[in-house]
Design an enzyme around this catalytic site. Sequence first.
Site, PDB file in Angstrom:
ATOM      1  N   SER A  18     -11.756  27.689  28.540  1.00 14.64           N
ATOM      2  CA  SER A  18     -11.840  29.065  28.050  1.00 14.64           C
ATOM      3  C   SER A  18     -11.090  29.916  29.058  1.00 14.64           C
ATOM      4  CB  SER A  18     -13.297  29.499  27.913  1.00 14.64           C
ATOM      5  OG  SER A  18     -13.370  30.639  27.073  1.00 14.64           O
ATOM      6  N   GLU A  19     -10.200  30.780  28.560  1.00  8.71           N
ATOM      7  CA  GLU A  19      -9.221  31.408  29.450  1.00  8.71           C
ATOM      8  C   GLU A  19      -9.809  32.409  30.437  1.00  8.71           C
ATOM      9  OE1 GLU A  19      -9.170  31.535  26.133  1.00  8.71           O
ATOM     10  OE2 GLU A  19      -8.721  33.552  25.388  1.00  8.71           O
ATOM     11  N   ASN A  20     -11.089  32.776  30.245  1.00 14.66           N
ATOM     12  CA  ASN A  20     -11.693  33.649  31.257  1.00 14.66           C
ATOM     13  C   ASN A  20     -12.049  32.888  32.526  1.00 14.66           C
ATOM     14  OD1 ASN A  20     -13.691  32.417  29.549  1.00 14.66           O
ATOM     15  ND2 ASN A  20     -15.211  33.602  30.652  1.00 14.66           N
TER      16      ASN A  20
END
Lengths: 221, 232
Positions: A46-48
Amino acid sequence: MALDKIGIAKRIAQELQNNTYVNLGIGIPTLVANYVPKGISVEFQSENGILGMGPFPYENEEDADLINAGKQTITALDGAVYFDSATSFAMIRGQHVQLTVLGAMEVSENGDIANWKIPGKMVKGMGGAMDLVASAENIIVAMMHTNKKGESKILTQCSLPLTGVGCVKKVVTNLAVLEVLPQGGFKLLERAPGVSVEEIQAATEASLLVDGIIPEMSLVD
Amino acid sequence: MINKVVPNVQEALVGVKDGMTLMLGGFGLCGIPENSIAELVKKRTKNLTCISNNAGVDNFGLGLLLQEKQIKKMISSYVGENDEFERQMLSGELEVDLIPQGSLAERCRAGGAGIPAFYTPAGYGTEVAEGKEVREFNGKPHILESALTADFAIVKAWKGDTAGNLIFKATAKNFNPTMAMAGTITVAEVEELVPAGQLNPNEIHTPGIFVQRIFQGERFEKKIEQLTIRKK
């Protein structure tokens, strides 16, 4: 019968390759994590800032410091790792993530995708979508074949502002599985159970290659 | 050791003035410097340019500064979930610059690392590329993006020591280490402040050289934006 969102997620789950890293976008793509086929091992990014994303936490076990890119509370699996945003997009831009699954408002027959902005309406921003589509080796779009007005979202040319150009490889909709051909145009690969080729053609504005007998999707849990 | 400790949030934000550019760490409401944001509201600092991945929600995070109309311009990648933001943006009171998330992170990193600009494929062929130099590398077009820096970078960490070294927790890390590098003055608010020597140097995420001021936050509310749970 046309698929529902879960059906689309189940069909996309069949595209997962063993031992790969996968980024799932918000919406239908998130559901794909629930249907990973037996014997297939994937790690979700997840890009966070997490690799090894697990399911939602049990009640009272949620942690405000542990969320996914949709800002939902999640858990971390064994082997998970956290990292900063620059490192996260180094993984994405550097093509260390093998597959990106994301939603779209429109896809065109040269692989363009539009999913971030409707002129005249509130613009919320592109988030990580432009970085993801510009870099991923393999992009699968999960979406409904037509919009709420019944108009095709599979187009000769996108009408909405683009998120990326020439990047989509495959589209899985409630009606069909389509491949974007290298020379342009879509090829019909599979039909949703009970959906005819004619129905798919009628719902597709773009040029659609129908070659031979088109099999129905097989959807196993 | 160079001691970076300031006694409280008021001291940490001395010198923040009207019209300045601030970077604020966090993703959604996760890992935001909430004590510093509350103090900025009290200070009534105006005409701020805020570089932050998101703009908070109506009653928390940067939404609090928006309510008081303290922000002139937002530089972000995603700004949904905020009605007041939408109102100010549509009425033209608020300038908004939307940037792909990876480009935003890399622009902050570049700013901290002394790299003035870089090429990225993100946004090529879209309106993000308008007016930007395009150059082909390995047969693929890229656009030139410039570095971002700020008068103050305000970040939130889990643990910190008196030398300014920081450790972040889980996905509250996000933009914090990246932005910590890019502030002329970087302020770190931490949940737990310990004497130098108590953090294991092997486990530090942000070296204290990037941090000018550190303090222990009085209170962390840590609001959850989307509570999602599963049944046992």
